[in-house]
Scaffold this active site. Structure first.
Site, PDB file in Angstrom:
ATOM      1  N   ASN A 119       7.151  13.258   3.017  1.00 36.39           N
ATOM      2  CA  ASN A 119       6.101  12.354   2.544  1.00 36.39           C
ATOM      3  C   ASN A 119       5.706  12.677   1.108  1.00 36.39           C
ATOM      4  OD1 ASN A 119       4.272  10.317   2.566  1.00 36.39           O
ATOM      5  ND2 ASN A 119       2.929  11.185   4.115  1.00 36.39           N
ATOM      6  N   ARG A 169      11.718  -4.584 -41.888  1.00 42.12           N
ATOM      7  CA  ARG A 169      10.531  -3.978 -42.470  1.00 42.12           C
ATOM      8  C   ARG A 169       9.431  -3.721 -41.432  1.00 42.12           C
ATOM      9  NH1 ARG A 169       9.611  -9.499 -44.292  1.00 42.12           N
ATOM     10  NH2 ARG A 169       7.555 -10.251 -43.640  1.00 42.12           N
ATOM     11  N   TYR A 178      -3.650  15.098  11.624  1.00 40.43           N
ATOM     12  CA  TYR A 178      -2.589  14.102  11.464  1.00 40.43           C
ATOM     13  C   TYR A 178      -1.273  14.764  11.067  1.00 40.43           C
ATOM     14  CZ  TYR A 178       0.257  10.393   9.478  1.00 40.43           C
ATOM     15  OH  TYR A 178       1.306   9.552   9.191  1.00 40.43           O
ATOM     16  N   HIS A 204      13.820   9.223   9.717  1.00 40.26           N
ATOM     17  CA  HIS A 204      13.659   8.569   8.416  1.00 40.26           C
ATOM     18  C   HIS A 204      14.891   8.696   7.522  1.00 40.26           C
ATOM     19  CE1 HIS A 204       9.507   8.314   9.639  1.00 40.26           C
ATOM     20  NE2 HIS A 204       9.222   7.613   8.562  1.00 40.26           N
TER      21      HIS A 204
END
Length: 301
Positions: A183, A283, A41, A71
């Site tokens: 990525n 407090r 891939y 991208h």
């Protein structure tokens, strides 16, 4: 994080050890040999829904350039330099784990950008989030291949111009350099590093301010007492109480309950002049800031 903060905020040079470079190179050599005649891939397939299509060997380099260019979109104002620098540090940290299969040139060029104060243009909007800061990281990748624009010395320049000034060679694609930069979640990680740093400073200032406020109100100092806070068994509360004790050491403005109320000097009083119980919001500082401390400790580690 301490080492990262020195590089990020004190401009200490980022160094890559010879051991890390060898690890990166070994991983690259392994992938180069292993990927031969296999379907992997993002190396010889498309991306995402296009993963079912094989990419011909003659287009493998184009594939890596295309994922960067396709991208590098997004919208909005550019991220501040500090966030961009943090993102590059985070990305280089990922690469230095020596599992990316990329050529060492990528790590060395990214290091040069960090150390020379060269900040790629990254738009604020467009990230996919958990699936990856694809748009933002693609803009970093775009500059590494010599395209797009960078912020240097407070001004925007074409990347090629600045790379030429420093005699830097644009990144070459070997196997999966485009995918490896694009990525990941390094941008949100980088932003988180910056936010963590400033949140820790803000917490410390909050503890100091809380001591001051209790001094102004002449509170009893047992709100930060060690045995009382230990009863709750909340680590964050105990840490904040200890920090308050350290900051308040030697204070002449806080009141000791044993001196003020336990000395038999108030037998005849019907209404006590000094507030017997400090203001609730003051407090309870250890209980309020304690969980914040624990949250920051958790996000740091």
């Amino acid at each position: 994080l301490n080492n990262i903060e020195k590089v990020l905020f004190e401009n200490e040079p980022f160094c890559i050890s010879e051991e890390s470079l060898k690890g990166i190179d070994d991983c690259y050599k392994f992938l180069k040999e292993f990927s031969s005649e296999k379907v992997i891939y993002g190396i010889n397939t498309g991306f995402g829904p296009m993963a079912q299509w094989r990419v011909d060997d003659k287009y493998l380099t184009d594939l890596q350039y295309n994922i960067i260019r396709s991208h590098a979109t997004g919208a909005g104002e550019p991220l501040d330099d500090i966030y961009v620098k943090a993102a590059m540090i985070a990305r280089l940290g990922t690469i230095m784990q020596c599992k990316s299969g990329i050529h060492a040139e990528e790590a060395l060029l990214l290091k040069e950008f960090i150390n020379k104060g060269i900040y790629p243009f990254i738009p604020q909007h467009g990230s996919v989030g958990a699936s990856g800061d694809l748009v933002q990281l693609a803009h970093i990748a775009l500059t590494l291949i010599g395209e797009g624009k960078v912020h240097y010395n407070g001004e925007w320049h074409p990347t090629a111009e600045i790379m030429k000034e420093f005699s830097l060679t644009p990144l070459k694609i070997y196997i999966r350099e485009g995918l490896s930069i694009t990525n990941g979640t390094s941008v949100m990680t980088g932003i988180s590093i910056v936010n963590q740093h400033f949140a820790e400073i803000l917490l410390e200032l909050s503890v100091i301010a809380s001591v001051w406020m209790n001094e102004i109100a002449s509170s009893f100092d047992d709100l930060m007492s060690e045995p009382l806070n230990e009863c709750r068994r909340h680590n964050g509360q105990q840490v904040i109480a200890r920090q308050m004790r350290d900051f308040a050491k030697g204070s002449k403005c806080l009141v000791k309950r044993e001196h003020e109320l336990y000395n038999n000097g108030h037998k005849e009083e019907k209404v006590f002049e000094h507030k017997v119980q400090p203001y609730y919001s003051l407090r309870c500082t250890p209980q309020i800031l304690g969980p914040i401390y624990e949250t920051l400790e958790n996000s740091r580690h």
